[in-house]
Design a protein around this motif. Structure first.
Motif, PDB file in Angstrom:
ATOM      1  N   LYS A  99       1.000  -1.286  -0.027  1.00  0.00           N
ATOM      2  CA  LYS A  99      -0.166  -0.006  -0.022  1.00  0.00           C
ATOM      3  C   LYS A  99       0.816   1.205  -0.018  1.00  0.00           C
ATOM      4  CE  LYS A  99      -3.657   2.387   2.620  1.00  0.00           C
ATOM      5  NZ  LYS A  99      -2.874   3.595   2.786  1.00  0.00           N
ATOM      6  N   GLU A 100       1.898   1.154   0.734  1.00  0.00           N
ATOM      7  CA  GLU A 100       2.857   2.340   0.781  1.00  0.00           C
ATOM      8  C   GLU A 100       3.402   2.534  -0.354  1.00  0.00           C
ATOM      9  OE1 GLU A 100       1.794   1.019   4.718  1.00  0.00           O
ATOM     10  OE2 GLU A 100       2.884  -0.243   3.123  1.00  0.00           O
ATOM     11  N   GLU A 101       3.872   1.347  -1.250  1.00  0.00           N
ATOM     12  CA  GLU A 101       4.536   1.710  -2.537  1.00  0.00           C
ATOM     13  C   GLU A 101       3.489   2.405  -3.445  1.00  0.00           C
ATOM     14  OE1 GLU A 101       7.951  -1.780  -2.434  1.00  0.00           O
ATOM     15  OE2 GLU A 101       5.828  -2.417  -2.944  1.00  0.00           O
ATOM     16  N   LEU A 102       2.380   1.946  -3.571  1.00  0.00           N
ATOM     17  CA  LEU A 102       1.407   2.480  -4.304  1.00  0.00           C
ATOM     18  C   LEU A 102       1.022   3.881  -3.850  1.00  0.00           C
ATOM     19  CD1 LEU A 102      -1.418  -0.600  -4.437  1.00  0.00           C
ATOM     20  CD2 LEU A 102       0.364   0.087  -6.325  1.00  0.00           C
ATOM     21  N   ASP A 103       0.858   4.328  -2.672  1.00  0.00           N
ATOM     22  CA  ASP A 103       0.616   5.717  -2.398  1.00  0.00           C
ATOM     23  C   ASP A 103       1.718   6.660  -2.814  1.00  0.00           C
ATOM     24  OD1 ASP A 103      -1.646   4.890  -1.187  1.00  0.00           O
ATOM     25  OD2 ASP A 103      -0.740   5.023   0.988  1.00  0.00           O
ATOM     26  N   PHE A 104       2.945   5.959  -2.683  1.00  0.00           N
ATOM     27  CA  PHE A 104       4.031   7.086  -3.165  1.00  0.00           C
ATOM     28  C   PHE A 104       4.136   6.999  -4.772  1.00  0.00           C
ATOM     29  CE2 PHE A 104       8.443   6.882  -5.202  1.00  0.00           C
ATOM     30  CZ  PHE A 104       8.711   8.229  -4.407  1.00  0.00           C
ATOM     31  N   LYS A 105       3.727   5.986  -5.390  1.00  0.00           N
ATOM     32  CA  LYS A 105       3.439   6.014  -6.934  1.00  0.00           C
ATOM     33  C   LYS A 105       2.296   7.240  -7.437  1.00  0.00           C
ATOM     34  CE  LYS A 105       5.149   1.453  -8.668  1.00  0.00           C
ATOM     35  NZ  LYS A 105       4.746   0.655  -9.285  1.00  0.00           N
ATOM     36  N   ARG A 106       1.291   7.155  -6.682  1.00  0.00           N
ATOM     37  CA  ARG A 106       0.208   7.929  -6.739  1.00  0.00           C
ATOM     38  C   ARG A 106       0.652   9.544  -6.655  1.00  0.00           C
ATOM     39  NH1 ARG A 106      -3.359   3.795  -5.270  1.00  0.00           N
ATOM     40  NH2 ARG A 106      -3.077   4.234  -3.175  1.00  0.00           N
ATOM     41  N   GLU A 107       1.409   9.585  -5.422  1.00  0.00           N
ATOM     42  CA  GLU A 107       1.790  11.114  -5.106  1.00  0.00           C
ATOM     43  C   GLU A 107       2.679  11.622  -6.150  1.00  0.00           C
ATOM     44  OE1 GLU A 107       1.849  14.654  -3.288  1.00  0.00           O
ATOM     45  OE2 GLU A 107       0.430  12.923  -3.067  1.00  0.00           O
ATOM     46  N   LEU A 108       3.626  10.747  -6.513  1.00  0.00           N
ATOM     47  CA  LEU A 108       4.750  10.997  -7.687  1.00  0.00           C
ATOM     48  C   LEU A 108       4.029  11.488  -8.879  1.00  0.00           C
ATOM     49  CD1 LEU A 108       7.701  11.380  -8.211  1.00  0.00           C
ATOM     50  CD2 LEU A 108       7.739   8.843  -8.954  1.00  0.00           C
ATOM     51  N   ARG A 109       2.972  10.841  -9.378  1.00  0.00           N
ATOM     52  CA  ARG A 109       2.623  11.140 -10.532  1.00  0.00           C
ATOM     53  C   ARG A 109       1.620  12.431 -10.347  1.00  0.00           C
ATOM     54  NH1 ARG A 109       2.183   7.137 -14.643  1.00  0.00           N
ATOM     55  NH2 ARG A 109       0.212   8.244 -15.518  1.00  0.00           N
ATOM     56  N   ARG A 110       1.089  12.691  -9.256  1.00  0.00           N
ATOM     57  CA  ARG A 110       0.154  14.103  -9.105  1.00  0.00           C
ATOM     58  C   ARG A 110       1.393  15.026  -9.203  1.00  0.00           C
ATOM     59  NH1 ARG A 110      -2.260  11.372  -4.813  1.00  0.00           N
ATOM     60  NH2 ARG A 110      -4.357  10.716  -5.408  1.00  0.00           N
ATOM     61  N   PRO A 116      -3.351  10.147 -11.573  1.00  0.00           N
ATOM     62  CA  PRO A 116      -2.819   9.231 -10.512  1.00  0.00           C
ATOM     63  C   PRO A 116      -3.382   7.639 -10.770  1.00  0.00           C
ATOM     64  CG  PRO A 116      -4.671  10.301  -9.590  1.00  0.00           C
ATOM     65  CD  PRO A 116      -4.480  10.873 -11.023  1.00  0.00           C
ATOM     66  N   ILE A 117      -2.905   7.239 -12.163  1.00  0.00           N
ATOM     67  CA  ILE A 117      -3.430   5.943 -12.458  1.00  0.00           C
ATOM     68  C   ILE A 117      -2.529   4.722 -12.404  1.00  0.00           C
ATOM     69  CG2 ILE A 117      -5.463   6.671 -13.797  1.00  0.00           C
ATOM     70  CD1 ILE A 117      -3.587   5.949 -16.281  1.00  0.00           C
ATOM     71  N   TYR A 118      -2.726   3.339 -12.011  1.00  0.00           N
ATOM     72  CA  TYR A 118      -1.565   2.600 -11.815  1.00  0.00           C
ATOM     73  C   TYR A 118      -0.810   2.305 -13.186  1.00  0.00           C
ATOM     74  CZ  TYR A 118       0.625  -1.976 -10.916  1.00  0.00           C
ATOM     75  OH  TYR A 118       1.323  -2.815 -10.775  1.00  0.00           O
ATOM     76  N   ASP A 119       0.540   2.178 -13.002  1.00  0.00           N
ATOM     77  CA  ASP A 119       1.479   2.361 -14.282  1.00  0.00           C
ATOM     78  C   ASP A 119       1.748   0.970 -14.606  1.00  0.00           C
ATOM     79  OD1 ASP A 119       2.749   0.976 -12.281  1.00  0.00           O
ATOM     80  OD2 ASP A 119       4.361   2.767 -12.088  1.00  0.00           O
ATOM     81  N   ARG A 120       1.089  -0.062 -14.209  1.00  0.00           N
ATOM     82  CA  ARG A 120       1.238  -1.401 -14.749  1.00  0.00           C
ATOM     83  C   ARG A 120       2.579  -1.904 -14.800  1.00  0.00           C
ATOM     84  NH1 ARG A 120      -2.606  -1.963 -20.264  1.00  0.00           N
ATOM     85  NH2 ARG A 120      -4.502  -2.154 -19.146  1.00  0.00           N
ATOM     86  N   SER A 167      -8.112   5.915 -19.221  1.00  0.00           N
ATOM     87  CA  SER A 167      -7.924   6.980 -18.059  1.00  0.00           C
ATOM     88  C   SER A 167      -8.271   6.361 -16.582  1.00  0.00           C
ATOM     89  CB  SER A 167      -9.185   8.115 -18.250  1.00  0.00           C
ATOM     90  OG  SER A 167     -10.252   7.643 -18.121  1.00  0.00           O
ATOM     91  N   ILE A 168      -8.324   4.964 -16.480  1.00  0.00           N
ATOM     92  CA  ILE A 168      -8.623   4.211 -15.363  1.00  0.00           C
ATOM     93  C   ILE A 168      -7.538   3.478 -15.016  1.00  0.00           C
ATOM     94  CG2 ILE A 168     -10.487   2.791 -14.214  1.00  0.00           C
ATOM     95  CD1 ILE A 168     -12.514   3.716 -16.131  1.00  0.00           C
ATOM     96  N   SER A 169      -7.453   3.254 -13.668  1.00  0.00           N
ATOM     97  CA  SER A 169      -6.079   2.197 -13.102  1.00  0.00           C
ATOM     98  C   SER A 169      -6.936   0.747 -13.384  1.00  0.00           C
ATOM     99  CB  SER A 169      -6.070   2.260 -11.801  1.00  0.00           C
ATOM    100  OG  SER A 169      -5.298   3.532 -11.556  1.00  0.00           O
TER     101      SER A 169
END
Length: 444
Positions: A99-110, A116-120, A167-169
């Motif tokens: 969860k922490e890794e996903l939160d970090f990725k979303r914040e970085l994209r913002r 803030p969609i998932y990067d696959r 446009s969706i994760s």
């Protein structure tokens, strides 16, 4: 035709999902279709049997029966079979991020001004990297690989709808603990139970695009289910419906004395071009038409619903409410107070006001008048004619008329500015209590 109402038993059934129950049940009845009740209880921690019972009770109270019934918790084997098919076809892929890794990725994209969609990233895992993660006791959650197309459908309320899947994760379908999430379980159930129409809220439009993609991945065929998305609810002033109002439970409304007929009648017309009208379930179903819904948000006005409730109560005979009133309440009393109550629970207030001791507060300038009223009070027996005879005599003695004649008496005898007609109230209060209340009003 088959429709379903699929509540989650994680809380009491409220106004928002009651509206969807009404829509699906009436549409099915209108077209001679089947109505299924499906309990979406895959959330094991939050789902409770007491909430399932309340769902049943609420639908029965509304006058809705269901042709078929199922609980998702009984169908885990069917979901597992669908999961295996999706894995084999490459539509599900494992993801090991925390969860922490996903939160970090979303914040970085913002911060990069990207959606803030998932990067696959997990799609690029090599077999060796996956084996290493599993060797380190990492348990994956599983995502559905969206097709990336634009999903289109002809919505029975909203018209042409489009959802761009790019446009969706990619949605998570199975959590790391093995919990099957709503989107997957719902689609599997809809397909296997031959659901033909789904009526739900406008907040599900994006989710519908995902579900159509999932339907076609599972079947290999174009989606045939018809969707209708009802406009969102707003408050009476056009603002966002408050959490408190939107989550008012049917259990609360029932205990407060609202009538099922009034609630169903109101919800059936909410958001449509038709004015609310007090009708039976069969009458509402006869002309239930999705084309009458506006695409704009609907204003939920509880005062309108209370007006329907008031109208409903005013037409009910004592035999219809007797079992829901305290056993000591009489038919004579009901006929007197019925025209002045908005909720069934208010009947008890008037009973208590009539029978309990009370201390009236009256204006100083009315005390001499109330003494006159006491002095010319008719003897027993009393009837509905007593009030008219008494006030006619008082009018001659005091010279008062209109409000100055009647209002001080109502205040002294009931403490209320308004209420049931005094010609009916007076015999219920009785001569002994009237004497006591007038004496108290004069002496204080």
């Amino acid at each position: 035709m088959k429709l379903r109402f699929a509540p989650s038993p994680t809380g009491l059934m409220h106004v928002g999902n009651a509206r969807l129950a009404v829509a699906n049940a009436l549409y099915a009845r209108r077209h001679g279709g089947k109505f299924m009740l499906r309990i979406d209880d895959t959330d094991v921690e939050r789902s409770k049997e007491e909430y399932v019972r309340e769902i049943h009770k609420a639908l029965e109270w509304f006058g809705f029966s269901w042709d078929e019934y199922m609980k998702q918790s009984d169908r885990m084997d069917r979901y597992n079979m669908a999961i295996e098919r999706l894995k084999e076809s490459g539509h599900l892929y494992p993801c090991f991020e925390t969860k922490e890794e996903l939160d970090f990725k979303r914040e970085l994209r913002r911060r990069q001004n990207k959606p803030p969609i998932y990067d696959r990233a997990m799609l690029r895992l090599t077999p060796e990297q996956r084996a290493s993660a599993e060797a380190n006791d990492k348990v994956p959650h599983w995502r559905f690989k969206l097709s990336g197309r634009e999903v289109k459908w002809d919505d029975l309320v909203m018209g042409q709808c489009r959802v761009k899947l790019t446009s969706i994760s990619d949605p998570i379908m199975i959590k790391a603990d093995g919990t099957v999430l709503y989107t997957l379980a719902s689609v599997v159930d809809d397909l296997e139970t031959d659901i033909t129409h789904i009526i739900r809220g406008e907040d599900h439009v994006t989710n519908t695009g995902v579900q159509i993609d999932l339907i076609e991945a599972l079947t290999g065929k174009p989606n045939k289910i018809r969707f209708a998305h009802l406009p969102l609810l707003m408050d009476a002033d056009g603002g966002k419906l408050s959490k408190r109002l939107g989550s008012v439970s049917l259990k609360e409304l029932r205990e407060d004395g609202l009538e099922a007929k009034a609630i169903v009648s109101y919800l059936a017309r909410l958001g449509t071009s038709r004015d609310p009208q007090l009708l039976s379930v069969d009458e509402l179903a006869q002309d239930y038409d999705l084309s009458t819904y506006s695409k704009s948000p609907a204003r939920f006005d509880i005062q309108q619903m209370l007006m329907l409730n008031k109208k409903c109560l005013h037409g009910m005979e004592f035999a219809e409410v007797k079992d829901r009133l305290p056993s000591y309440i009489t038919e004579e009393f009901w006929n007197v107070v019925r025209p002045n109550i908005d909720l069934l629970s208010e009947a008890r207030y008037w009973w208590d006001l009539i029978h309990e001791d009370m201390i009236p507060e009256v204006a100083e300038e009315d005390k001499d008048y109330l003494q006159q009223a006491l002095d010319c009070l008719p003897e027993d027996p009393w009837s509905e004619e007593t009030w008219g005879e008494w006030t006619a005599k008082l009018k001659d003695i005091s010279g008062r008329k209109g409000k100055s004649l009647f209002h001080p008496l109502r205040i002294a005898l009931t403490r209320e500015e308004k209420g049931p007609e005094m010609k009916g109230m007076l015999p219920l209060i009785g001569r002994e209590r009237v004497v006591r209340r007038l004496q108290e009003a004069v002496s204080r």
